[in-house]
Scaffold this motif. Structure first.
Motif, PDB file in Angstrom:
ATOM      1  N   TRP A 124      -8.410  11.062  -4.126  1.00 47.58           N
ATOM      2  CA  TRP A 124      -7.377   9.746  -3.986  1.00 47.58           C
ATOM      3  C   TRP A 124      -9.079   8.784  -3.722  1.00 47.58           C
ATOM      4  O   TRP A 124      -9.650   8.672  -3.160  1.00 47.58           O
TER       5      TRP A 124
ATOM      6  N   GLU B  54       0.380   4.051  -2.927  1.00 45.66           N
ATOM      7  CA  GLU B  54       0.582   5.724  -2.896  1.00 45.66           C
ATOM      8  C   GLU B  54       2.321   6.513  -3.108  1.00 45.66           C
ATOM      9  O   GLU B  54       2.115   7.373  -3.412  1.00 45.66           O
TER      10      GLU B  54
ATOM     11  N   GLN C  29       1.081  -1.173  -0.298  1.00 42.05           N
ATOM     12  CA  GLN C  29      -0.367  -0.191   0.297  1.00 42.05           C
ATOM     13  C   GLN C  29       0.737   1.524   0.200  1.00 42.05           C
ATOM     14  O   GLN C  29       0.643   2.297  -0.641  1.00 42.05           O
TER      15      GLN C  29
ATOM     16  N   ALA D  15      -2.884   2.378  -6.105  1.00 35.69           N
ATOM     17  CA  ALA D  15      -3.553   3.036  -5.633  1.00 35.69           C
ATOM     18  C   ALA D  15      -3.867   5.212  -6.386  1.00 35.69           C
ATOM     19  O   ALA D  15      -3.063   4.862  -7.164  1.00 35.69           O
TER      20      ALA D  15
ATOM     21  N   GLN E 146      -8.770   4.153  -3.924  1.00 39.06           N
ATOM     22  CA  GLN E 146      -7.585   2.912  -4.080  1.00 39.06           C
ATOM     23  C   GLN E 146      -8.977   2.033  -4.359  1.00 39.06           C
ATOM     24  O   GLN E 146     -10.184   1.425  -3.594  1.00 39.06           O
TER      25      GLN E 146
ATOM     26  N   LEU F 223      -4.220   9.309  -8.043  1.00 37.07           N
ATOM     27  CA  LEU F 223      -4.571  10.414  -7.757  1.00 37.07           C
ATOM     28  C   LEU F 223      -5.495  11.308  -9.200  1.00 37.07           C
ATOM     29  O   LEU F 223      -5.505  11.127 -10.190  1.00 37.07           O
TER      30      LEU F 223
ATOM     31  N   HIS G 253       2.353   9.711  -5.846  1.00 42.25           N
ATOM     32  CA  HIS G 253       2.597  10.369  -5.720  1.00 42.25           C
ATOM     33  C   HIS G 253       4.175  10.988  -5.924  1.00 42.25           C
ATOM     34  O   HIS G 253       4.088  12.339  -6.947  1.00 42.25           O
TER      35      HIS G 253
END
Length: 328
Positions: free
Chosen positions: A324, A49, A45, A112, A326, A114, A53
């Motif tokens: 965000w 992420e 995880q 994940a 998931q 964004l 990013h």
């Protein structure tokens, strides 16, 4: 009888104890595996992420991945099925970063994402034209003095014909030298230019110095190209079109139906004639008081056009709400 009975009881006790020991060992093993799997999920995880990013941090508003429809590209060599990142751009100001990571031991899988937007640079301009010197309007000329949007989308507000000489107040902007330093296309003083969109193999050829994007065709190949054009001295523009930011350190003369969408910064005198049109905002630093002139030309304000033209100077950041996600 009692001795014969004691042996089965002993065996039964040993079986029970052995079963309990096995159960304890099994529970311990399961707990260990469960703990390892949980730890791997946490690691995966974190990796997903972090990857999302990282891609977001490497983005710039002026990236080549640009289209009015969704366009995607992998940003790592790994396939998305087992791990990697995918970047999708929607239009000119929305990005979707999708990152997938998997564990090596227990096969943990996490994805994940964004959702990012480009926040344009803050503009102080609220009028179609701001000038430190007088401006003369004649013929069928119009200027938006109040910065009122018209219509939907990138609407433009232009006033009726305003004859005479008008004073438009002070110029609120960065120094002209700072804008010139940002120029991606430059011209010497005394240049005569007729800009127009240029294509090569059906793709917008941004390397051509006279290609300033497509300001008239919303479906054109160069519709998303907003260069910063700098002229070091006086310039005359004969027809054509462009968009983005036009910075002229000297006098700017535009005629023959020239059309420009975006921000125009002029260091001395502005002359528009012959049906020239500028949409967005124009600022003239006429410190010598020579006076600018509009003859049968128009200047219209549009905050939407300004946001498009200055998108390369904005910041990319996640949406404030639901930026965000998931899926798994």
């Amino acid at each position: 009888m009692r001795r014969g009975f004691a042996l089965p009881v002993t065996l039964f006790a040993m079986v029970v104890i052995g079963g309990l020991v096995a159960a304890v060992l099994f529970v311990a093993m399961v707990g260990r595996r469960s703990g390892g799997a949980t730890l791997e999920v946490v690691h995966v995880q974190f990796a997903a992420e972090t990857a999302a990013h990282r891609v977001a941090g490497d983005l710039s508003p002026s990236g080549d991945l640009s289209s009015s429809t969704a366009t995607s590209m992998p940003v790592s060599d790994a396939a998305m099925a087992v791990g990697g990142e995918l970047l999708t751009r929607f239009g000119s100001s929305v990005w979707l970063v999708d990152a997938v990571e998997s564990g090596e031991r227990f096969g943990a899988l996490r994805r994940a994402g964004l959702l990012l937007v480009s926040r344009p640079a803050k503009m102080l301009l609220r009028k179609g034209l701001i000038s430190t010197g007088p401006v003369s309007l004649s013929g069928a000329s119009g200027v938006d003095l109040f910065g009122v949007e018209a219509g939907e989308g990138c609407g433009v507000s232009v006033a009726d014909s305003l004859p005479g000489v008008l004073d438009f107040g002070s110029v609120e902007r960065e120094s002209l030298d700072q804008w010139l330093a940002r120029a991606t296309k430059t011209f010497p003083g005394g240049a005569l230019i007729s800009p127009r969109p240029e294509l090569m193999g059906g793709v917008c050829d941004k390397t051509v110095v006279s290609n300033w994007g497509d300001a008239t065709d919303p479906t054109g190949v160069c519709r998303d190209f907003f260069p910063v054009v700098g002229v070091f001295g006086d310039v005359t523009i004969e027809g054509g079109q462009g968009q983005g930011v036009l910075v002229v350190s000297g006098n700017l003369t535009a005629r023959a139906g020239f059309v420009f969408r975006g921000l125009v910064v002029v260091g001395r005198r502005l002359v528009l004639e012959g049906g020239a049109r500028m949409f967005g905002a124009v600022q003239v630093d006429d410190s010598l008081g020579e006076g600018s002139a509009l003859v049968d030309s128009q200047i219209g304000y549009s905050g939407c056009v300004l946001r498009q033209a200055l998108s390369d100077f904005g910041l990319i950041s996640p949406l404030e709400q639901r930026g965000w996600f998931q899926p798994y």
